[in-house]
Structure formats: structure tokens, C-alpha cells
Design an enzyme around this catalytic site. Sequence first.
Site, PDB file in Angstrom:
ATOM      1  N   LYS A  41       0.809  -1.199   0.000  1.00 12.67           N
ATOM      2  CA  LYS A  41       0.000   0.000   0.000  1.00 12.67           C
ATOM      3  C   LYS A  41       0.851   1.262   0.000  1.00 12.67           C
ATOM      4  O   LYS A  41       0.412   2.336  -0.375  1.00 12.67           O
ATOM      5  CB  LYS A  41      -0.884   0.018   1.266  1.00 12.67           C
ATOM      6  CG  LYS A  41      -1.853  -1.112   1.402  1.00 12.67           C
ATOM      7  CD  LYS A  41      -2.631  -0.914   2.738  1.00 12.67           C
ATOM      8  CE  LYS A  41      -3.514  -2.105   3.028  1.00 12.67           C
ATOM      9  NZ  LYS A  41      -4.124  -1.977   4.383  1.00 12.67           N
ATOM     10  N   ASP A  96       7.625   2.726  -1.980  1.00 10.93           N
ATOM     11  CA  ASP A  96       7.741   3.810  -1.009  1.00 10.93           C
ATOM     12  C   ASP A  96       9.155   3.957  -0.463  1.00 10.93           C
ATOM     13  O   ASP A  96       9.732   5.030  -0.477  1.00 10.93           O
ATOM     14  CB  ASP A  96       6.734   3.629   0.145  1.00 10.93           C
ATOM     15  CG  ASP A  96       6.792   2.234   0.796  1.00 10.93           C
ATOM     16  OD1 ASP A  96       7.598   1.385   0.352  1.00 10.93           O
ATOM     17  OD2 ASP A  96       6.026   2.006   1.740  1.00 10.93           O
ATOM     18  N   ASP A  99      14.635  -0.398   2.114  1.00 10.96           N
ATOM     19  CA  ASP A  99      15.327  -0.627   3.383  1.00 10.96           C
ATOM     20  C   ASP A  99      16.422  -1.662   3.105  1.00 10.96           C
ATOM     21  O   ASP A  99      17.520  -1.309   2.695  1.00 10.96           O
ATOM     22  CB  ASP A  99      14.307  -1.099   4.422  1.00 10.96           C
ATOM     23  CG  ASP A  99      14.895  -1.185   5.819  1.00 10.96           C
ATOM     24  OD1 ASP A  99      16.073  -0.814   5.969  1.00 10.96           O
ATOM     25  OD2 ASP A  99      14.208  -1.620   6.755  1.00 10.96           O
ATOM     26  N   LYS A 127      16.886   4.149   2.812  1.00 14.58           N
ATOM     27  CA  LYS A 127      17.598   4.223   4.098  1.00 14.58           C
ATOM     28  C   LYS A 127      19.084   4.008   3.863  1.00 14.58           C
ATOM     29  O   LYS A 127      19.475   3.324   2.908  1.00 14.58           O
ATOM     30  CB  LYS A 127      17.047   3.174   5.063  1.00 14.58           C
ATOM     31  CG  LYS A 127      15.681   3.552   5.577  1.00 14.58           C
ATOM     32  CD  LYS A 127      15.280   2.701   6.754  1.00 14.58           C
ATOM     33  CE  LYS A 127      13.834   2.969   7.088  1.00 14.58           C
ATOM     34  NZ  LYS A 127      13.340   2.098   8.158  1.00 14.58           N
ATOM     35  N   PHE A 146      12.808   4.792  11.587  1.00 17.84           N
ATOM     36  CA  PHE A 146      11.481   4.418  11.113  1.00 17.84           C
ATOM     37  C   PHE A 146      10.686   5.673  10.784  1.00 17.84           C
ATOM     38  O   PHE A 146      10.570   6.584  11.592  1.00 17.84           O
ATOM     39  CB  PHE A 146      10.739   3.576  12.162  1.00 17.84           C
ATOM     40  CG  PHE A 146       9.628   2.788  11.547  1.00 17.84           C
ATOM     41  CD1 PHE A 146       9.874   1.570  10.945  1.00 17.84           C
ATOM     42  CD2 PHE A 146       8.324   3.293  11.524  1.00 17.84           C
ATOM     43  CE1 PHE A 146       8.844   0.860  10.328  1.00 17.84           C
ATOM     44  CE2 PHE A 146       7.298   2.589  10.913  1.00 17.84           C
ATOM     45  CZ  PHE A 146       7.564   1.364  10.317  1.00 17.84           C
ATOM     46  N   ASP A 153       3.249   3.691   6.805  1.00 15.72           N
ATOM     47  CA  ASP A 153       2.454   3.512   8.022  1.00 15.72           C
ATOM     48  C   ASP A 153       3.242   2.914   9.175  1.00 15.72           C
ATOM     49  O   ASP A 153       4.333   2.367   8.996  1.00 15.72           O
ATOM     50  CB  ASP A 153       1.306   2.540   7.736  1.00 15.72           C
ATOM     51  CG  ASP A 153       1.815   1.096   7.621  1.00 15.72           C
ATOM     52  OD1 ASP A 153       2.753   0.870   6.833  1.00 15.72           O
ATOM     53  OD2 ASP A 153       1.304   0.221   8.339  1.00 15.72           O
ATOM     54  N   ARG A 159      -0.703   6.949   7.192  1.00 13.06           N
ATOM     55  CA  ARG A 159      -0.486   6.977   5.737  1.00 13.06           C
ATOM     56  C   ARG A 159      -0.991   8.275   5.126  1.00 13.06           C
ATOM     57  O   ARG A 159      -0.550   8.701   4.075  1.00 13.06           O
ATOM     58  CB  ARG A 159      -1.224   5.811   5.065  1.00 13.06           C
ATOM     59  CG  ARG A 159      -0.687   4.424   5.400  1.00 13.06           C
ATOM     60  CD  ARG A 159      -1.285   3.407   4.445  1.00 13.06           C
ATOM     61  NE  ARG A 159      -1.151   2.024   4.891  1.00 13.06           N
ATOM     62  CZ  ARG A 159      -0.084   1.259   4.657  1.00 13.06           C
ATOM     63  NH1 ARG A 159       0.945   1.738   4.025  1.00 13.06           N
ATOM     64  NH2 ARG A 159      -0.053   0.004   5.088  1.00 13.06           N
TER      65      ARG A 159
HETATM   66  P1  IMP Z   1      12.822  -3.918   2.307  1.00 20.02           P
HETATM   67  O1  IMP Z   1      12.210  -5.109   1.622  1.00 20.02           O
HETATM   68  O2  IMP Z   1      13.657  -4.262   3.499  1.00 20.02           O
HETATM   69  O3  IMP Z   1      13.514  -2.960   1.387  1.00 20.02           O
HETATM   70  O4  IMP Z   1      11.594  -3.164   2.978  1.00 20.02           O
HETATM   71  C1  IMP Z   1      10.793  -2.370   2.255  1.00 20.02           C
HETATM   72  C2  IMP Z   1       9.388  -2.367   2.835  1.00 20.02           C
HETATM   73  O5  IMP Z   1       9.375  -2.374   4.278  1.00 20.02           O
HETATM   74  C3  IMP Z   1       8.759  -1.057   2.399  1.00 20.02           C
HETATM   75  O6  IMP Z   1       8.083  -1.215   1.179  1.00 20.02           O
HETATM   76  C4  IMP Z   1       7.855  -0.740   3.578  1.00 20.02           C
HETATM   77  O7  IMP Z   1       6.597  -1.328   3.378  1.00 20.02           O
HETATM   78  C5  IMP Z   1       8.521  -1.363   4.787  1.00 20.02           C
HETATM   79  N1  IMP Z   1       9.338  -0.373   5.542  1.00 20.02           N
HETATM   80  C6  IMP Z   1      10.677  -0.360   5.670  1.00 20.02           C
HETATM   81  N2  IMP Z   1      11.094   0.692   6.411  1.00 20.02           N
HETATM   82  C7  IMP Z   1       9.964   1.366   6.766  1.00 20.02           C
HETATM   83  C8  IMP Z   1       9.746   2.577   7.528  1.00 20.02           C
HETATM   84  O8  IMP Z   1      10.651   3.245   8.047  1.00 20.02           O
HETATM   85  N3  IMP Z   1       8.445   2.963   7.658  1.00 20.02           N
HETATM   86  C9  IMP Z   1       7.403   2.272   7.117  1.00 20.02           C
HETATM   87  N4  IMP Z   1       7.569   1.157   6.387  1.00 20.02           N
HETATM   88  C10 IMP Z   1       8.852   0.696   6.212  1.00 20.02           C
HETATM   89 MG    MG Z   2       5.919  -1.597   1.055  1.00 16.45          MG
END
Ligand code: IMP
Ligand code: MG
Length: 171
Positions: A41, A96, A99, A127, A146, A153, A159
Site C-alpha cells: 500500500k 515507497d 530498506d 535508508k 522508522f 504507516d 499513511r
Molecule cells: P525492504 O524489503 O527491506 O527494502 O523493505 C521495504 C518495505 O518495508 C517497504 O516497502 C515498507 O513497506 C517497509 N518499511 C521499511 N522501512 C519502513 C519505515 O521506516 N516505515 C514504514 N515502512 C517501512
Molecule cells: Mg511496502
Amino acid sequence: MKVELKILINENELKERLKTLGREISEAFNGEKVTAVCILKGAFMFTADLIREMETEVEIEFMRIKSYDGMKKKVDKLLYDVECDIKGKNVLIIDDILDIGGSLKFATKELRKRKPARMKTCVLLEKERKKDFKADFVGFKIPDKFVVGYGLDINELYRDLPYIAVVENNN
Ligand code: IMP
Ligand code: MG
């Protein structure tokens, strides 16, 4: 407990950055039609604003990925898939936040199998910690904290905020 939020990127900063991003992305696709794939989302608000800054024709599709904690590692699952055949299309995956990179890695792997003409990725936030994925377009690099707002969210809340904020007391 009510969370304490501190604005990190305000509405104006978002608006200005999106203008340049929209232009850069349009140029990267040589002004050709783009199929934007919004990862739900979190990317819904970013996608809505970004496509309005793009100078190409745009088709919009949605995809939803859910991460589960499996036995040994995180397992990604496709909860909702794009509705069109992306074969031969110019695809832009919009997420969005980057990470560690697991969800974008999964999305690109899944969509590449379907043979798009070109595929690029765009994230609003990245990040600073080390990750195993590199996005083609990044809106803002942020500290390893975060964040919520503008689609992002914490337990499905915040959101709707028009800015990006750091959660100060996230315990
Ligand atoms: P990754 O797969 O570790 O890159 O994580 C990405 C997903 O984790 C994003 O699409 C978000 O849905 C969630 N996420 C990671 N960090 C945050 C944050 O600081 N706030 C909110 N959602 C996050
Ligand atoms: Mg996501």
C-alpha cells in the site's frame, strides 16, 4: 501510547523533488509510454503525485507483496498482481521505501520473467544502511530511522499525512 512524530521531509520539499524525478524518469524512457506499477500500500500517494509530474503517457497498475517471517528467512508472497500483460512494455516499478531491498528484489524478479521491453525502479526514500538492491531513481536518502506519512504507516496509521515524519518513540 501516542507516537511522537518529527517532520523529516515537508510537503514543499516532496513537491519540488517529485518535479525533477518526474522529468528524469520521462527522459530515461525517451518520452515513450510507461506502465507504472505501484507497490501497495505504501507507494499509493507517491505514485499518484509522481505520475502527474511525468511527461510521458502513463498506464497504471498495482501490485501487492507481503513479507512473512518464514522458518529461516523472510518469505515474500504476491498478494495482488498487475492486471495487464507487461510483455514488451516500458515498466516503472514504484515503491515507497528501500530498506534492505527484499520486496523490490522480489517484484523485479517476478516482473522480469514476463519480458518487459525495459524495466526501471523508483523509490521515494532510501535508508542509508547497506542493502542488496539498487534502485534506478531515489527521491531522498534518509537516516536509518522508522518513518511514516505520505503513504507509509505504522500499524496502518499515518499513511494520510502529507509529509514524511520520523517516529521518535517507537518502542
Ligand atoms: P525492504 O524489503 O527491506 O527494502 O523493505 C521495504 C518495505 O518495508 C517497504 O516497502 C515498507 O513497506 C517497509 N518499511 C521499511 N522501512 C519502513 C519505515 O521506516 N516505515 C514504514 N515502512 C517501512
Ligand atoms: Mg511496502
